[in-house]
Write an enzyme that holds these catalytic residues in place. Structure first.
Site, PDB file in Angstrom:
ATOM      1  CD  GLU A 102      -2.410  37.329 -12.360  1.00  0.00           C
ATOM      2  OE1 GLU A 102      -3.552  36.833 -12.297  1.00  0.00           O
ATOM      3  OE2 GLU A 102      -2.065  38.340 -11.729  1.00  0.00           O
TER       4      GLU A 102
ATOM      5  CE  LYS B 293      -7.463  38.454 -11.126  1.00  0.00           C
ATOM      6  NZ  LYS B 293      -6.039  38.255 -11.414  1.00  0.00           N
TER       7      LYS B 293
ATOM      8  CG  ASP C 101     -17.283  23.798 -12.452  1.00  0.00           C
ATOM      9  OD1 ASP C 101     -16.942  24.987 -12.654  1.00  0.00           O
ATOM     10  OD2 ASP C 101     -18.392  23.349 -12.789  1.00  0.00           O
TER      11      ASP C 101
ATOM     12  CG  HIS D 135       7.815  52.176 -12.828  1.00  0.00           C
ATOM     13  ND1 HIS D 135       8.255  52.926 -13.898  1.00  0.00           N
ATOM     14  CD2 HIS D 135       7.119  53.023 -12.032  1.00  0.00           C
ATOM     15  CE1 HIS D 135       7.829  54.167 -13.760  1.00  0.00           C
ATOM     16  NE2 HIS D 135       7.138  54.261 -12.640  1.00  0.00           N
TER      17      HIS D 135
END
Lengths: 434, 434
Positions: A85, A277, A293, A390
């Protein structure tokens, strides 16, 4: 497509050339050049990479970026990140710098204990099981001495061995709960080897007297849930210092909006998931760069976020007496030796960039990068919004809607160049209220 | 170490050469050759990779492996996986083949709706807010028409727009809950652009009549929690068919042990986390290979695992009338267009290997690989154990302990070559009870 409608047998014994030839047939085109293009020209490196996975085909590239200006407990770091990302490194860099100017990331390792379990059923005398268990635990320590010797010399080993009775939940089900210290290794192989040896001891001891009952060992395995291996990261500054990032809000208002954004993540799972997240955007970048991991680290952290019965934010905010304080407490198990960490040249390079940290220090750096990304995401969301490009495009429409003059439009375009555009903000500006 | 004890400013505007030069100084050695060694020799590819991250340094290699024999709803797939844990591809391959011989993976997409929210406070008349909201929602649809036109032509767009009242939890807090269909895109930019535009509408409409109250928009953002975008994968076979993988257990006994292993993951968070982590070993391998966002998928799934108040297994097992049935229901948002998917040559290659699937079909393949890995992990754990190599080494010790003769030892070594070694199993064998 040319896939044979029968099973391909012995595929794992194919050479890489045979696997690529199989794909050529499957896709009905020669894909060898596409796959070969990503092999490494250094034969030694390439051999190492080819050994990292069964049925190896090629090397998948992920971008490796760098975050400078990371100040953790007074030490400066330059942090490598590997993540697909594109905005993650940018966000971390922006906030690493802001916090370096405001005291940096304060971190603390709150334990590094990991856990494993021997799951079993005991059909027999529960009192007998409890009474004999201390002797079994003692024998388990003895029987694993050969396995734990090396780890002990590095400061690790087996800590507690406890019997857990779950017979109220599942008929005849118990487990042995074992806690470990694994020094700078993640320790999965060490823990699993110990547990399987302990399972043998348990099996032998409990089945030695059939008149007391019978034991069936179900499985022996480490737990990826590591609430006793966790790290805390805190950011703290005077509310006024937030002015540099507070956009068109006064610092106090910005801080209140920030507090509200975190509170929402404590009351609404849809927001909490996205909030957390963002933390893992930062953490996982370092996890991948150091060959660790990410599935283990994500699973532990998200389950931890749900530990009190509802899934919530992993961070907490407190504003008191003019001080803004933001903290993250997060479980993780990482290693700086073993696994890919050791064998991957760029994972090694990442550790070199981080001054070859201990596992604990690496946890702290990961937590700091998690905080940097989460802090950046919230800051953007409550100021400019994350689609600000935007919105900027939309400013002329709002000005037209409000009947602004050409001169007002021109001034407004300049004024909002570094501020969040919204209908009400533009109206206030035009009305002369700012 | 040579890190300047002052902030580095303007780092993001450095060229890659300047960044590497900075690292040379920081590490006090010339690291350029190490980093350059991983650049791609094809200039066009390399330019694309260098654009994948801010502060780009080099390309981090992860092994790309392949899983053949994947039968999903009657279609054969050859599945690419990118993951650093070497056993993941091996486990998936073993179980893909087993299940291909037993009916394959049965999958079903249970919705692909995603959600976003406009978070705001309303200090005023709640009745007015509720009464005016339908008109605001209508206006929101109108004001986003330009943004949604393209998505509508691909079958997507805005579905529901709802007002959610959270004032009982947080003073004055509401959000607008918007659901979207995003066709084959993950849709993050589309959703966020729509939401920020909707926030403008909300702001303008609600602040148009100050006598009714005042609205402050806090933030507008998609949710990574996607319980309405999920997929189910089911495995089903006669219990007897499990014989091929049941080791030294009868199939019925194996199935019972399997059921127990899953039940434990419903009652003990320490086991649940590891159980679900095994699912993501398989899923994430495909997520990375196709350029998707693993943090989003992990966060959604683990929060979903905790939806009923305690963190539990994402899978369910049922054994009835001689049939073994194992299923996984898991939320995820994936794309096959947009993001890295489009620009990364090997992500493109992965999609080609998968016959250019729709987003829904990709969800099904990911779920199948998650099931394959979880099924493999449990099968290993309840039969040979995952450290079986170590246990085999231990067999001679057990035989000595039991006073076995040389002939008995020799026969036992042969007998246990493909069976799980444990004290009790060896004792039974020596006692002639097997």
């Amino acid at each position: 497509m040319n896939h044979p409608k029968i099973l391909i047998k012995g595929f794992s014994k194919f050479s890489r050339e045979q696997r690529v030839e199989f794909l050529n047939q499957w896709l009905n085109e020669n894909v060898q050049p596409e796959l070969d293009a990503f092999l490494h020209s250094n034969a030694e490196y390439q051999q190492a990479f080819a050994g990292f996975s069964e049925n190896y085909l090629s090397n998948f590239y992920l971008p490796m970026g760098v975050v400078p200006n990371v100040l953790v407990n007074g030490d400066w770091y330059v942090v490598p990140m590997v993540v697909e990302e594109s905005s993650v490194v940018a966000a971390a860099s922006r906030m690493a710098r802001f916090w370096a100017e405001n005291g940096g990331f304060k971190t603390e390792v709150l334990g590094t204990e990991k856990k494993g379990q021997v799951h079993f059923t005991w059909k027999g005398d529960g009192y007998y099981l409890r009474s004999i268990f201390p002797a079994i635990a003692k024998q388990m320590r003895k029987d694993t001495e050969e396995l734990t010797r090396g780890m002990k010399s590095r400061g690790g080993g087996i800590k507690k061995i406890e019997l857990k009775d779950y017979t109220q939940q599942l008929p005849a089900y118990y487990h042995v709960d074992v806690s470990f210290e694994t020094a700078d290794a993640m320790g999965a192989n060490f823990i699993n080897s110990c547990l399987e040896r302990m399972a043998e001891t348990l099996d032998a001891k409990l089945n030695a007297h059939p008149e007391k009952g019978s034991c069936e060992v179900l499985m022996s395995i480490l737990s990826n849930y590591t609430p006793q291996s966790k790290v805390k990261c805190t950011l703290e500054c005077p509310v006024e210092a937030l002015e540099k990032i507070s956009g068109n809000y006064k610092p106090k208002h910005f801080a209140e909006r920030f507090r509200m954004a975190v509170e929402i993540a404590n009351h609404d799972v849809s927001r909490a998931v996205t909030h957390n997240k963002g933390i893992y955007n930062g953490i996982d970048g370092v996890v991948l760069a150091t060959g660790n991991d990410w599935r283990a680290i994500e699973a532990a952290g998200h389950a931890f976020a749900a530990r009190n019965g509802s899934y919530r934010s992993l961070t907490e905010v407190k504003i008191s007496k003019g001080i803004f304080r933001y903290s993250l407490t997060i479980p993780m198990a990482v290693g700086t030796v073993g696994g890919l960490t050791k064998n991957h040249p760029l994972a090694q390079f990442s550790l070199k960039m981080l001054q070859n940290p201990s596992a604990g220090r690496l946890m702290e750096i990961m937590a700091a990068m998690g905080m940097a990304n989460n802090f950046s995401a919230i800051t953007s969301l409550i100021t400019t919004g994350i689609q600000s490009g935007h919105m900027k495009m939309h400013l002329p429409n709002i000005l037209n809607q409000l009947g602004a003059t050409e001169r007002q439009k021109q001034l407004a375009m300049e004024y909002f160049a570094d501020k969040k555009v919204s209908f009400s903000a533009v109206k206030k500006y035009i009305d002369g209220k700012v």
